[in-house]
Design an enzyme around this catalytic site. Structure first.
Site, mmCIF file in Angstrom:
data_model
loop_
_atom_site.group_PDB
_atom_site.id
_atom_site.type_symbol
_atom_site.label_atom_id
_atom_site.label_comp_id
_atom_site.label_asym_id
_atom_site.label_seq_id
_atom_site.Cartn_x
_atom_site.Cartn_y
_atom_site.Cartn_z
ATOM 1 N N HIS A 1 2.233 8.324 5.607
ATOM 2 C CA HIS A 1 3.303 7.286 5.531
ATOM 3 C C HIS A 1 3.449 7.081 7.018
ATOM 4 O O HIS A 1 4.411 5.951 7.681
ATOM 5 C CB HIS A 1 4.206 7.402 4.742
ATOM 6 C CG HIS A 1 4.092 7.388 3.612
ATOM 7 N ND1 HIS A 1 3.552 6.077 2.698
ATOM 8 C CD2 HIS A 1 4.336 8.338 2.293
ATOM 9 C CE1 HIS A 1 3.558 6.252 1.474
ATOM 10 N NE2 HIS A 1 3.998 7.515 1.133
ATOM 11 N N ASP B 1 -3.871 8.424 -2.610
ATOM 12 C CA ASP B 1 -2.653 8.804 -3.201
ATOM 13 C C ASP B 1 -1.935 7.893 -3.855
ATOM 14 O O ASP B 1 -2.316 6.679 -3.669
ATOM 15 C CB ASP B 1 -1.781 9.051 -1.645
ATOM 16 C CG ASP B 1 -0.466 9.638 -1.854
ATOM 17 O OD1 ASP B 1 -0.544 10.898 -1.666
ATOM 18 O OD2 ASP B 1 0.289 8.859 -2.363
ATOM 19 N N HIS C 1 0.765 6.448 -3.582
ATOM 20 C CA HIS C 1 1.550 5.666 -2.584
ATOM 21 C C HIS C 1 0.652 4.811 -1.533
ATOM 22 O O HIS C 1 -0.314 5.743 -0.983
ATOM 23 C CB HIS C 1 2.519 6.581 -1.806
ATOM 24 C CG HIS C 1 3.681 7.185 -2.908
ATOM 25 N ND1 HIS C 1 3.503 8.397 -3.170
ATOM 26 C CD2 HIS C 1 4.749 6.587 -3.660
ATOM 27 C CE1 HIS C 1 4.369 8.815 -4.076
ATOM 28 N NE2 HIS C 1 5.068 7.861 -4.359
ATOM 29 N N ASP D 1 -0.885 12.539 -6.467
ATOM 30 C CA ASP D 1 0.474 12.083 -7.353
ATOM 31 C C ASP D 1 -0.065 11.076 -8.145
ATOM 32 O O ASP D 1 1.029 10.425 -8.948
ATOM 33 C CB ASP D 1 1.328 11.993 -6.132
ATOM 34 C CG ASP D 1 1.126 11.086 -4.918
ATOM 35 O OD1 ASP D 1 -0.233 10.606 -4.847
ATOM 36 O OD2 ASP D 1 1.900 10.920 -4.147
HETATM 37 ZN ZN LIG Z 1 1.973 10.138 -2.448
#
Ligand SMILES: [Zn+2]
Length: 292
Positions: A111, A148, A150, A229
């Protein structure tokens, strides 16, 4: 990140415990990660941003960069070594000392943008490694794979419109950081998955979207932002992958790497917050990397 935060030190213990219990650890050579240098970080982060992170280290307690992302007195050191691990992984596989490398690191990195920390991430470790491969090893074409749950907005921010680096990803959408779906650059293959999607949808996305793009890119080195995740047990999101799905996608990537990259893969841990599922998933991922 502070007490009761999902991005906790026990995550790495869960990974190493499971590697040992499953017998995979015995297949591996272990290396200690050096700190990334300022030059290495500066290939993907603005100098003013690196200065700001340096200055944000508290003498004690926590300094919150955003509501999710905090630094304690040791966070900068950890983040520099996390990025340095990926750099070392690149050097090892490019020297032929290893074929694949897995970096068991925290904090995560995908991120972190050129000029912004967010989502538990300070420095974008996988991007630092990819930039190192381009600059120090004359890798002309690479690929970053991000599974991931996200979206890896930071990696996208850093490599958008750089055709030397193809990024392929899947992520739950809508979900934090709520981007990645609007007009991505041509070197970005972003595949959003609806909440509740499981291994079938993931494997279809990989087969139909990632693999053709990877074959066209012919990457000389493959990077993996290995977040676990998207597992069905993870408390932070709503996809339903299992460790078998992480093993399967790793196998697909090993095959791509064997065709184009002499097998070279450097993978780095991103998310994964259900400790047991994280350990099991990372172990299966590393098993596939190790046995090739
Ligand atoms: Zn994540």
């Amino acid at each position: 990140m502070g007490p009761y935060h999902p991005e906790c030190p026990e995550r790495l213990t869960a990974v190493s415990d499971r590697m040992i219990a499953s017998g995979i650890d015995a297949l591996l050579a272990h290396y200690t990660a050096p700190a990334a240098t300022r030059e290495q970080l500066g290939r993907v982060h603005a100098a003013s941003y690196i200065d700001a992170i340096d200055a944000a280290v508290p003498e004690s307690g926590l300094h919150f960069i955003d509501p999710d992302t905090a630094m304690n007195p040791h966070s900068l050191t950890a983040a520099r070594h996390a990025a340095g691990a990926v750099v070392l992984g690149v050097d090892l596989v490019m020297r032929g000392e290893c074929t694949t490398a897995f970096c068991a690191v925290r904090p995560p990195g995908h991120h972190a943008e050129q000029r912004r920390a967010m989502g538990f991430c300070l420095f974008n470790s996988i991007a630092v490694g990819a930039a190192h491969a381009l600059a120090a090893h004359d890798i002309e074409r690479g690929a970053i794979v991000d599974f991931d749950v996200h979206h890896g907005n930071g990696t996208e921010d850093i490599f958008s419109d750089d055709p030397r680096v193809l990024m392929v990803s899947t992520f739950q959408h809508p979900l934090y950081p709520y981007c990645g779906t609007e007009a991505p650059a041509s070197n970005m293959v972003n595949v959003p998955l609806a909440e509740g999607s499981g291994g079938e949808a993931f494997r279809a996305a990989v087969t139909q979207r990632w693999l053709p793009a990877l074959e066209a890119q012919r990457p000389l080195l493959i990077f993996i932002s290995a977040g676990f995740d998207a597992h069905r047990e993870d408390p932070l999101a709503g996809l339903k992958f299992t460790e078998a799905d992480f093993a399967w996608v790793t196998r697909q990537l090993v095959e791509v790497a064997s065709r184009h990259a002499e097998g070279r893969i450097v993978s780095a841990l991103e998310g994964g917050y259900a400790l047991s599922a994280l350990g099991r998933s990372a172990a299966e991922h590393v098993r596939e990397l190790a046995v090739g």
